[in-house]
Scaffold this motif. Structure first.
Motif, mmCIF file in Angstrom:
data_model
loop_
_atom_site.group_PDB
_atom_site.id
_atom_site.type_symbol
_atom_site.label_atom_id
_atom_site.label_comp_id
_atom_site.label_asym_id
_atom_site.label_seq_id
_atom_site.Cartn_x
_atom_site.Cartn_y
_atom_site.Cartn_z
ATOM 1 N N SER A 100 0.832 -1.207 0.000
ATOM 2 C CA SER A 100 0.000 0.000 0.000
ATOM 3 C C SER A 100 0.862 1.250 0.000
ATOM 4 C CB SER A 100 -0.919 0.001 1.230
ATOM 5 O OG SER A 100 -0.144 0.034 2.410
ATOM 6 N N SER A 101 0.218 2.347 -0.348
ATOM 7 C CA SER A 101 0.931 3.624 -0.349
ATOM 8 C C SER A 101 0.227 4.593 0.602
ATOM 9 C CB SER A 101 1.007 4.194 -1.765
ATOM 10 O OG SER A 101 -0.274 4.335 -2.311
ATOM 11 N N PRO A 102 0.994 5.494 1.210
ATOM 12 C CA PRO A 102 0.419 6.449 2.147
ATOM 13 C C PRO A 102 -0.676 7.296 1.490
ATOM 14 C CG PRO A 102 2.816 6.490 2.263
ATOM 15 C CD PRO A 102 2.442 5.650 1.074
ATOM 16 N N GLY A 103 -1.790 7.454 2.185
ATOM 17 C CA GLY A 103 -2.880 8.288 1.686
ATOM 18 C C GLY A 103 -3.754 7.625 0.632
ATOM 19 N N ALA A 139 -6.833 1.939 2.258
ATOM 20 C CA ALA A 139 -7.544 2.100 3.530
ATOM 21 C C ALA A 139 -8.845 1.304 3.521
ATOM 22 C CB ALA A 139 -7.815 3.579 3.793
ATOM 23 N N ALA A 140 -9.541 1.293 2.379
ATOM 24 C CA ALA A 140 -10.804 0.556 2.262
ATOM 25 C C ALA A 140 -10.553 -0.944 2.399
ATOM 26 C CB ALA A 140 -11.478 0.864 0.925
ATOM 27 N N PHE A 141 -9.484 -1.442 1.768
ATOM 28 C CA PHE A 141 -9.182 -2.868 1.886
ATOM 29 C C PHE A 141 -8.809 -3.217 3.322
ATOM 30 C CE2 PHE A 141 -6.414 -6.509 2.140
ATOM 31 C CZ PHE A 141 -7.224 -7.464 1.555
ATOM 32 N N GLU A 142 -7.967 -2.405 3.925
ATOM 33 C CA GLU A 142 -7.527 -2.638 5.303
ATOM 34 C C GLU A 142 -8.735 -2.694 6.243
ATOM 35 O OE1 GLU A 142 -3.987 -2.585 8.024
ATOM 36 O OE2 GLU A 142 -3.975 -2.454 5.854
ATOM 37 N N ALA A 171 -0.461 -0.121 -9.252
ATOM 38 C CA ALA A 171 -1.539 0.610 -8.582
ATOM 39 C C ALA A 171 -1.778 -0.008 -7.210
ATOM 40 C CB ALA A 171 -2.820 0.564 -9.412
ATOM 41 N N SER A 172 -2.018 0.855 -6.241
ATOM 42 C CA SER A 172 -2.238 0.380 -4.865
ATOM 43 C C SER A 172 -3.715 0.165 -4.601
ATOM 44 C CB SER A 172 -1.713 1.409 -3.872
ATOM 45 O OG SER A 172 -0.336 1.621 -4.068
ATOM 46 N N PRO A 173 -4.066 -0.781 -3.729
ATOM 47 C CA PRO A 173 -3.137 -1.721 -3.106
ATOM 48 C C PRO A 173 -2.855 -2.894 -4.030
ATOM 49 C CG PRO A 173 -5.360 -2.186 -2.333
ATOM 50 C CD PRO A 173 -5.450 -0.988 -3.259
ATOM 51 N N GLY A 174 -1.700 -3.473 -3.842
ATOM 52 C CA GLY A 174 -1.415 -4.755 -4.469
ATOM 53 C C GLY A 174 -1.777 -5.813 -3.452
ATOM 54 N N GLY A 215 -4.913 -1.920 -7.384
ATOM 55 C CA GLY A 215 -5.709 -0.717 -7.586
ATOM 56 C C GLY A 215 -7.132 -0.798 -7.060
ATOM 57 N N GLY A 216 -7.390 -1.711 -6.152
ATOM 58 C CA GLY A 216 -8.738 -1.888 -5.624
ATOM 59 C C GLY A 216 -9.026 -3.370 -5.521
ATOM 60 N N PHE A 217 -10.249 -3.711 -5.104
ATOM 61 C CA PHE A 217 -10.570 -5.124 -4.958
ATOM 62 C C PHE A 217 -12.067 -5.327 -5.025
ATOM 63 C CE2 PHE A 217 -11.211 -3.355 -0.862
ATOM 64 C CZ PHE A 217 -12.102 -4.166 -0.177
ATOM 65 N N ASP A 218 -12.440 -6.527 -5.418
ATOM 66 C CA ASP A 218 -13.833 -6.947 -5.457
ATOM 67 C C ASP A 218 -14.010 -7.906 -4.275
ATOM 68 O OD1 ASP A 218 -15.838 -9.126 -6.101
ATOM 69 O OD2 ASP A 218 -16.253 -7.745 -7.749
#
Length: 95
Positions: free
Chosen positions: A18-21, A26-29, A65-68, A79-82
């Protein structure tokens, strides 16, 4: 909810880069922490892209693209997740 109370459930390593900001990070976490108690077999580790370890993982998996999201050493999403696809991948990795 999928509960890992069955015998013979395999251990799974879940990693994120992940990258800061990053709002997707943050949504995945937040999502992971809301379900992690149901996944006792999963070891979770977040790697910040600003660290050498994070940069090495990003390079290894060509994460642009974050998050990996990496499950057992295999790149699952960037870059996101389902949620449904992620849960299906965790179930498969646990079998």
């Amino acid at each position: 909810a999928y509960l890992c109370i069955l015998k013979g459930v395999k251990d799974v390593v879940l990693e994120t880069v992940s990258s800061p900001g990053c709002t997707h990070c943050a949504a995945f976490e937040e999502f992971w922490h809301s379900i992690e108690k149901e996944w006792q077999n999963v070891t979770y580790k977040n790697h910040d892209i600003t660290t050498l370890e994070g940069q090495a993982l990003a390079a290894k998996h060509m994460i642009l693209a974050s998050p990996g999201i990496i499950i057992n050493g295999e790149l699952h999403a960037t870059g996101g997740f389902d949620k449904e696809k992620f849960l299906a991948a965790l179930k498969t990795a646990s079998q």
